[in-house]
Design an enzyme around this catalytic site. Sequence first.
Site, short mmCIF file in Angstrom:
data_model
loop_
_atom_site.label_atom_id
_atom_site.label_comp_id
_atom_site.label_asym_id
_atom_site.label_seq_id
_atom_site.Cartn_x
_atom_site.Cartn_y
_atom_site.Cartn_z
N THR A 135 -65.86 -12.40 79.18
CA THR A 135 -66.52 -11.37 79.96
C THR A 135 -67.35 -10.44 79.06
OG1 THR A 135 -66.06 -9.36 81.22
CG2 THR A 135 -64.30 -10.12 79.81
N ASP A 136 -68.35 -9.79 79.67
CA ASP A 136 -69.13 -8.80 78.91
C ASP A 136 -68.29 -7.58 78.51
OD1 ASP A 136 -68.89 -7.65 81.44
OD2 ASP A 136 -71.05 -7.34 81.75
N GLU A 137 -67.15 -7.39 79.20
CA GLU A 137 -66.34 -6.19 78.91
C GLU A 137 -65.79 -6.17 77.49
OE1 GLU A 137 -63.67 -4.73 81.84
OE2 GLU A 137 -64.85 -5.51 83.50
N TYR A 161 -57.17 -4.88 79.87
CA TYR A 161 -57.77 -6.16 80.32
C TYR A 161 -58.78 -6.66 79.29
CZ TYR A 161 -61.27 -9.14 82.55
OH TYR A 161 -62.17 -10.15 82.80
N LYS A 165 -58.84 -10.04 76.81
CA LYS A 165 -59.90 -11.06 76.82
C LYS A 165 -60.53 -11.19 75.42
CE LYS A 165 -61.31 -13.08 79.98
NZ LYS A 165 -60.87 -14.38 80.59
P1 NAD Z 1 -59.28 -13.98 89.87
O1 NAD Z 1 -58.30 -12.90 89.59
O2 NAD Z 1 -59.97 -14.02 91.20
O3 NAD Z 1 -58.59 -15.39 89.67
C1 NAD Z 1 -57.70 -15.67 88.61
C2 NAD Z 1 -56.94 -16.96 88.95
O4 NAD Z 1 -56.09 -17.26 87.84
C3 NAD Z 1 -56.04 -16.83 90.18
O5 NAD Z 1 -56.18 -17.96 91.00
C4 NAD Z 1 -54.63 -16.78 89.59
O6 NAD Z 1 -53.62 -17.30 90.44
C5 NAD Z 1 -54.81 -17.63 88.33
N1 NAD Z 1 -53.81 -17.33 87.29
C6 NAD Z 1 -53.43 -16.10 86.84
N2 NAD Z 1 -52.47 -16.24 85.91
C7 NAD Z 1 -52.27 -17.57 85.73
C8 NAD Z 1 -51.42 -18.35 84.90
N3 NAD Z 1 -50.57 -17.77 84.03
N4 NAD Z 1 -51.48 -19.69 84.98
C9 NAD Z 1 -52.32 -20.30 85.87
N5 NAD Z 1 -53.12 -19.62 86.69
C10 NAD Z 1 -53.11 -18.27 86.63
O7 NAD Z 1 -60.35 -13.90 88.70
P2 NAD Z 1 -61.92 -14.22 88.71
O8 NAD Z 1 -62.65 -12.99 89.08
O9 NAD Z 1 -62.14 -15.48 89.41
O10 NAD Z 1 -62.15 -14.44 87.14
C11 NAD Z 1 -62.01 -15.73 86.55
C12 NAD Z 1 -62.28 -15.62 85.06
O11 NAD Z 1 -63.59 -15.14 84.83
C13 NAD Z 1 -61.35 -14.66 84.33
O12 NAD Z 1 -61.00 -15.24 83.10
C14 NAD Z 1 -62.19 -13.42 84.13
O13 NAD Z 1 -61.79 -12.73 82.98
C15 NAD Z 1 -63.57 -14.00 83.99
N6 NAD Z 1 -64.70 -13.15 84.41
C16 NAD Z 1 -64.70 -12.58 85.65
C17 NAD Z 1 -65.79 -11.81 86.06
C18 NAD Z 1 -65.85 -11.18 87.43
O14 NAD Z 1 -66.76 -10.40 87.69
N7 NAD Z 1 -64.94 -11.47 88.33
C19 NAD Z 1 -66.86 -11.63 85.18
C20 NAD Z 1 -66.81 -12.22 83.91
C21 NAD Z 1 -65.73 -12.98 83.55
O1 TDX Z 2 -62.39 1.37 94.19
C1 TDX Z 2 -63.22 1.23 93.28
N1 TDX Z 2 -64.11 2.25 93.04
C2 TDX Z 2 -65.04 2.21 92.04
O2 TDX Z 2 -65.82 3.15 91.87
C3 TDX Z 2 -63.27 0.07 92.44
C4 TDX Z 2 -62.31 -1.06 92.64
C5 TDX Z 2 -64.21 0.04 91.44
N2 TDX Z 2 -65.06 1.08 91.23
C6 TDX Z 2 -66.06 0.99 90.13
C7 TDX Z 2 -65.45 0.69 88.78
C8 TDX Z 2 -66.55 -0.09 88.09
O3 TDX Z 2 -67.48 0.81 87.49
O4 TDX Z 2 -66.91 -0.12 90.42
C9 TDX Z 2 -67.25 -0.83 89.23
C10 TDX Z 2 -66.80 -2.28 89.38
O5 TDX Z 2 -65.38 -2.29 89.37
P1 TDX Z 2 -64.54 -3.66 89.45
O6 TDX Z 2 -64.97 -4.44 90.64
O7 TDX Z 2 -63.10 -3.31 89.31
O8 TDX Z 2 -65.10 -4.46 88.19
P2 TDX Z 2 -65.12 -4.13 86.61
O9 TDX Z 2 -64.08 -3.16 86.23
O10 TDX Z 2 -66.53 -3.82 86.25
O11 TDX Z 2 -64.70 -5.59 86.04
C11 TDX Z 2 -65.24 -6.80 86.61
O12 TDX Z 2 -66.29 -7.32 85.85
C12 TDX Z 2 -65.98 -7.97 84.63
C13 TDX Z 2 -64.16 -7.86 86.82
O13 TDX Z 2 -63.10 -7.32 87.59
C14 TDX Z 2 -63.67 -8.40 85.51
O14 TDX Z 2 -62.71 -9.44 85.73
C15 TDX Z 2 -64.83 -8.95 84.75
O15 TDX Z 2 -64.45 -9.37 83.48
#
Ligand code: NAD
Ligand code: TDX
Length: 352
Positions: A135-137, A161, A165
């Site tokens: 992730t970019d985080e 988190y 990562k």
């Molecule tokens: P999510 O939370 O929706 O899904 C995570 C999945 O992993 C779930 O199905 C969960 O059951 C499974 N999981 C958790 N622990 C596990 C374990 N120990 N063994 C097997 N499975 C397990 O997450 P997402 O938003 O789909 O993110 C997927 C990946 O992409 C993550 O690695 C996250 O860091 C990365 N990512 C997410 C975003 C975003 O905006 N959502 C952006 C950049 C990177």
């Molecule tokens: O209730 C809320 N109110 C609010 O202001 C929530 C849930 C979020 N926010 C803000 C926090 C962040 O600035 O919105 C922005 C986005 O929040 P999230 O959806 O929680 O995402 P973020 O924390 O940016 O992280 C996401 O992007 C990178 C994903 O959850 C991560 O898994 C990924 O790596």
Amino acid sequence: MKNILVTGGAGFIGSNFIRYILNKNEEVRVINVDKLTYAGNLENLKGLEGNPRYIFEKIDICNKQAVKRVMEDYNVDTIINFAAESHVDRSIVDPTEFINTNIKGTQILLDIAKKIWTIGEDKYKEGTRYVQVSTDEVYGSLEQDEKCFTEKTPLNPHSPYSASKASADMLVKAYYDTYKFPACITRCSNNYGPYQFPEKFIPLIINNCLKHKLIPIYGDGSNIRDWLYVEDHCEAIYKVALKGKIGDIYNIGGHNERTNIQIVKKIINYMHDNVDDSINEKLITYVKDRKGHDKRYGINPEKIFKELNWIPKTQFEDGIVQTIKWYLKNQEWLENVVSGEYEKYYNRMYKI
Ligand code: NAD
Ligand code: TDX
């Protein structure tokens, strides 16, 4: 036939990735390994049961024996590691599971794949590849006037988190540097689209609009995220899996930075005009800021544009409408995921 192990395939991005790959109708079989935590949902994969190119196994990636068995049984040549605890707010309450899954789980996958794929010192079976979905985080936070993150930006994570990562990324790097293990890392910006769990910002806003509930904005709403439609992320990951240079990192993003308040207003306006005119900006409520809240993320994706010829296909204006429409059409899915555990979580998190 390629045998792709997708970990965390029942989550948001993993399930979109599995559909994306199977729809491409290529010579691939997908083995989905997921622990089914609160974020994992087999409903996200409805319709794939019985597909001869799709296999599901309920497995924790921290379970060495189970991971080894699956790798051997299905002759896995490619691993895409999506499995993670992914919500920043939950990591602030308790980082334990983030350390287990995101760090230890990654090391277990690396270790088992290395043992099974090795054919000689620093040599691996042809066609084997590990992709770490990061992730970019991990880069930390940008000031308003700073340049976007490149692959060379130093890691500076702030939340438990993002620290977990970044640790996983360091392990992947170490396996390449030490053993020449065939791995790549992708670092993407915030995703949005179908099947995202409504603890995350965009589906939370949509759900609250539908229920006429207050929408919690952390701080003053000026924090910036760089949004990418999930299918574009899936395409980029697949390109890295097929053509990425071993040992390399690829940033993924589409130059689409918005403040949180812009996002909320955009969704509210759409809902007001198309769903119910009593949905309006009075729902916006400013709440206590997230601890250590990163101010701004912004990805520089020039490397993947140039080297792998990837560019995002979905403009934010279209993607956000498609996403809202998906949630409107799939309210049964939404109702199932917001009942039970989610409701308890929500009430604990937001006292509004
Ligand atoms: P999510 O939370 O929706 O899904 C995570 C999945 O992993 C779930 O199905 C969960 O059951 C499974 N999981 C958790 N622990 C596990 C374990 N120990 N063994 C097997 N499975 C397990 O997450 P997402 O938003 O789909 O993110 C997927 C990946 O992409 C993550 O690695 C996250 O860091 C990365 N990512 C997410 C975003 C975003 O905006 N959502 C952006 C950049 C990177
Ligand atoms: O209730 C809320 N109110 C609010 O202001 C929530 C849930 C979020 N926010 C803000 C926090 C962040 O600035 O919105 C922005 C986005 O929040 P999230 O959806 O929680 O995402 P973020 O924390 O940016 O992280 C996401 O992007 C990178 C994903 O959850 C991560 O898994 C990924 O790596």
